[in-house]
Design an enzyme around this catalytic site. Structure first.
Site, PDB file in Angstrom:
ATOM      1  N   ASP A   7       0.860  -1.180   0.000  1.00 56.35           N
ATOM      2  CA  ASP A   7       0.000   0.000   0.000  1.00 56.35           C
ATOM      3  C   ASP A   7       0.902   1.238   0.000  1.00 56.35           C
ATOM      4  OD1 ASP A   7      -2.411   1.552   0.257  1.00 56.35           O
ATOM      5  OD2 ASP A   7      -1.987   1.809   2.382  1.00 56.35           O
ATOM      6  N   SER A   8       0.269   2.421  -0.014  1.00 57.42           N
ATOM      7  CA  SER A   8       1.045   3.663   0.016  1.00 57.42           C
ATOM      8  C   SER A   8       1.624   3.967   1.393  1.00 57.42           C
ATOM      9  CB  SER A   8       0.143   4.825  -0.386  1.00 57.42           C
ATOM     10  OG  SER A   8      -0.909   4.944   0.549  1.00 57.42           O
ATOM     11  N   CYS A  70      -4.431  -1.907  -1.423  1.00 55.01           N
ATOM     12  CA  CYS A  70      -4.629  -0.486  -1.728  1.00 55.01           C
ATOM     13  C   CYS A  70      -5.770  -0.344  -2.732  1.00 55.01           C
ATOM     14  CB  CYS A  70      -3.335   0.067  -2.325  1.00 55.01           C
ATOM     15  SG  CYS A  70      -3.501   1.742  -2.968  1.00 55.01           S
ATOM     16  N   GLU A 143      -2.143   9.223   8.128  1.00 54.69           N
ATOM     17  CA  GLU A 143      -0.689   9.004   8.095  1.00 54.69           C
ATOM     18  C   GLU A 143       0.030   9.879   9.122  1.00 54.69           C
ATOM     19  OE1 GLU A 143       1.459   6.946   6.350  1.00 54.69           O
ATOM     20  OE2 GLU A 143      -0.218   5.857   5.461  1.00 54.69           O
ATOM     21  N   CYS A 171     -10.988   2.869   0.605  1.00 56.19           N
ATOM     22  CA  CYS A 171      -9.534   3.041   0.761  1.00 56.19           C
ATOM     23  C   CYS A 171      -9.159   2.281   2.025  1.00 56.19           C
ATOM     24  CB  CYS A 171      -9.229   4.527   0.904  1.00 56.19           C
ATOM     25  SG  CYS A 171      -7.593   4.894   1.550  1.00 56.19           S
ATOM     26  N   HIS A 173      -7.043   2.749   4.211  1.00 54.73           N
ATOM     27  CA  HIS A 173      -6.754   3.544   5.410  1.00 54.73           C
ATOM     28  C   HIS A 173      -8.010   3.737   6.270  1.00 54.73           C
ATOM     29  CE1 HIS A 173      -3.008   4.728   3.382  1.00 54.73           C
ATOM     30  NE2 HIS A 173      -2.629   5.355   4.478  1.00 54.73           N
TER      31      HIS A 173
HETATM   32  N1  DGL Z   1      -4.744   2.995   1.177  1.00 57.26           N
HETATM   33  C1  DGL Z   1      -4.840   3.441  -0.150  1.00 57.26           C
HETATM   34  C2  DGL Z   1      -6.092   3.102  -0.832  1.00 57.26           C
HETATM   35  O1  DGL Z   1      -6.655   2.104  -0.451  1.00 57.26           O
HETATM   36  C3  DGL Z   1      -3.958   4.542  -0.618  1.00 57.26           C
HETATM   37  C4  DGL Z   1      -4.476   5.915  -0.344  1.00 57.26           C
HETATM   38  C5  DGL Z   1      -3.515   7.011  -0.671  1.00 57.26           C
HETATM   39  O2  DGL Z   1      -2.322   6.859  -0.467  1.00 57.26           O
HETATM   40  O3  DGL Z   1      -4.003   8.047  -1.145  1.00 57.26           O
HETATM   41  O4  DGL Z   1      -6.560   3.751  -1.728  1.00 57.26           O
END
Ligand code: DGL
Length: 232
Positions: A7-8, A70, A143, A171, A173
């Site tokens: 993931d990011s 992600c 984050e 997402c 997150h």
């Molecule tokens: N967790 C990510 C997602 O599911 C990445 C979100 C991001 O870095 O903008 O989209």
């Protein structure tokens, strides 16, 4: 079995946690691309080049499968990556259409990043009426562990929630602020966690548990954030 996830940043840890819950006896390799977060604001070309670099890293770890933990990469690049990579690769969105169909939901609100919503994958693939909502402020808050003004931001993102029976945390997150989202919704709205529904469905070949975490950039609060997420 050796399972690679990426993931990011810390968001994909919610997917990792669901995998560990349902499949504890596996070797896990996690890559959080904190150097390039947020993915939701990047171009498709940038997202593609990050994904390829990470997939090569995971291949060097000799993983048996890769899970794109992600929503942004899954919604924009899954088909392309699947074609190109010789080991099995799963999208965090794979189980969603079937899940919504089986539950018979009629109206679904999807919260996701700008890049995910721009792909319109949810409108295309879900059998219910879909309201797509871009939520660009959430990933930076999560984050940085700085939640000032979260309630106001959420009530704005959820202003079209009237009549929904389901809400997709589009997402990975967002499960980290699930409680804050939940308190703004009617009790009967099903909050769908992508990692949870994917991990439940996947079959793994059990071996033993191990965990290898890598982040492409360390920040002041990263380790604290990771420990909080994994130990909650
Ligand atoms: N967790 C990510 C997602 O599911 C990445 C979100 C991001 O870095 O903008 O989209």
């Amino acid at each position: 079995m050796r399972i690679g996830l990426f993931d990011s940043g810390v968001g994909g840890l919610t997917v990792l946690k669901s995998f560990i819950k349902y499949h504890p006896s596996n070797e896990y390799f996690y890559y959080g691309d904190t150097l390039n977060v947020p993915y939701g604001e990047k171009t498709i070309d940038e997202l593609y080049s990050y994904s390829k670099r990470i997939i090569n890293y995971l291949k060097e770890k000799k993983v048996d499968i890769i899970v794109i933990a992600c929503g942004t990469i899954s919604s924009n690049l899954y088909d392309r990556l699947k074609e190109e990579i010789e080991i099995p690769i799963y999208s965090v969105l794979s189980e969603l259409p079937e899940y919504v169909k089986n539950k018979g939901y009629k109206k679904t609100l999807v919260m996701a990043t700008n890049a995910s919503i721009n792909s319109h994958i949810f409108k295309r693939n879900l059998p219910s009426e879909v309201i797509e909502v871009k939520c660009p402020l959430l990933v930076p808050m999560i984050e940085s562990n700085n939640y000032n003004g979260l309630d106001e931001v959420l009530s704005n993102y959820l202003k079209d929630k009237e009549g929904i029976d389901s809400l997709v945390l589009g997402c990975t997150h967002y499960p980290l602020i699930r409680n804050e989202i939940e308190k703004m919704l009617d009790k009967n709205v099903d909050i769908i966690d992508l990692g949870e529904i994917l991990a439940k469905k996947i079959i793994t070949k059990d071996s033993f548990f191990s965990l290898d975490l890598f982040f492409s950039k360390e920040s002041e609060n990263l380790r604290e954030n990771v420990n909080k997420i994994l130990n909650n």
